[in-house]
Scaffold this active site. Sequence first.
Site, PDB file in Angstrom:
ATOM      1  N   ASP A 163       5.979  -9.433  -9.675  1.00  0.00           N
ATOM      2  CA  ASP A 163       5.947  -8.181  -9.299  1.00  0.00           C
ATOM      3  C   ASP A 163       4.571  -8.233  -8.629  1.00  0.00           C
ATOM      4  O   ASP A 163       4.248  -7.601  -7.564  1.00  0.00           O
ATOM      5  CB  ASP A 163       6.066  -6.967  -9.990  1.00  0.00           C
ATOM      6  CG  ASP A 163       5.821  -5.841  -9.632  1.00  0.00           C
ATOM      7  OD1 ASP A 163       6.556  -5.619  -8.338  1.00  0.00           O
ATOM      8  OD2 ASP A 163       4.748  -5.175 -10.025  1.00  0.00           O
ATOM      9  N   SER A 185      10.580  -3.436  -9.103  1.00  0.00           N
ATOM     10  CA  SER A 185       9.145  -3.464  -9.439  1.00  0.00           C
ATOM     11  C   SER A 185       9.000  -2.656 -10.333  1.00  0.00           C
ATOM     12  O   SER A 185       8.265  -3.195 -11.427  1.00  0.00           O
ATOM     13  CB  SER A 185       8.583  -3.018  -8.093  1.00  0.00           C
ATOM     14  OG  SER A 185       7.151  -2.884  -8.192  1.00  0.00           O
TER      15      SER A 185
END
Length: 437
Positions: A163, A185
Amino acid sequence: MNFNMNDIIYKKREGGELSPEEIKWWIDGYVKGEIPDYQVSALLMAIFFRGLSREETYTLTAAMRYSGDTVDLSSIKGIKVDKHSTGGVGDKTTLVVAPLASACGVPIAKMSGRGLGFTGGTVDKMESIPGFRTVLEPDEFLNQVNDIGMAVMGQSGHITPADKKLYALRDVTSTVDNFGLIASSIMSKKLAAGSDAIVLDVKCGAGAFMENLDDAITLADLMVDIGYDAGRRTVACITDMNQPLGKAVGNALEVQEAIDTLKGRGPEDITELSKKLAGIMVYLGGRAVSPEQGYEMASQALEGGMGLTQIRRFIEAQGGNGDIVYDYSMFPQPKFSLELKADRSGYVKTIKARQIGLASQKTGAGRETKEDEIDLSAGIVLNKKVGDKVVEDEVLATFYGNDLRKVKDGLEEAKSAFEISDEEVTRPELIKEIIGL
Ligand code: URA
């Protein structure tokens, strides 16, 4: 299994569904540095246009969650509750909510991010406090929560590194506002960060990645499902982001407004939203029998100054000088300020949050490329909110920063963000929907 990145990009570009193996393969290759940014950028753009199915989103979340270390919070006593915002303009709620919830006895062990696109990030904001450390060793982080009840650190490079890389890349390739990419995310980080329950603040409106209520509900549902699927109680509040939250936009300016709010003199919207979110956290943390009781407890923590005491302890524990809560001259000070004045009298109808976010970025408060250094003192302070009366020549907003050209650019960008009407304007509803309670 070995795949070819070009084939994966092509498959998604043509609207195909990526298999779990393909998703795990490219995430793994990207984290190891074997797949270059330019190929991942192309895939992100294909995902942006073609979308991700629920299955793809689940797999992507898991692949990112396990792309690095995961945090074990079991040495912290109590039910740990995390909070995350999907990103807005002027959104400094973490800095109010975390002290309030922890003052009510809920342990907060939170990881936060940096600014993304036109939105700000808590880590950048906290770095405007001189000496404040946003990088903590794992033991230090856990001990601090046991000692003072809260710690907030930047997302460590070892946790969800996928991420971390993707977030920075999306920021500069216009591929942020996509359901699957946002949900994976946020939820990969929240799941890896180890809290028992999660409160999501899903921003909705012209200044959010989700511009309308239906889209915000879709995103909220998706994230709540991912959370429950992973065994975490997850609640999402959909909240207004048509105008900036509060009045300050920019790093040091927002921290000062968060402290003002904990002193009981913050803008009404940020005060109300913070009490609401903290109340839900207090409830999920088992300290209240209902969200309503949680709200009462959070309100008392604010009015009684316990939240302020808590942010002070937090600043000191992470290397800052706690006296800054009484002496704002300790924050980085901007060299320049310019005022934007109303060209007519009336009522403020619109303050376009996205444009204010971009204007703030232009003053120097945000980044345009991954490598950009931000001016921590820069940003905007609104003098008016939607619904306020305004007379010709009255100040609508003040722009701050250390580079006069940038401050001027910010002011120019913001000019058309304000709309003034002759008729009275009702104030927008702040909390639109709560999902998962
Ligand atoms: N916040 C995140 O952490 N990730 C996103 O993609 C958007 C907002």
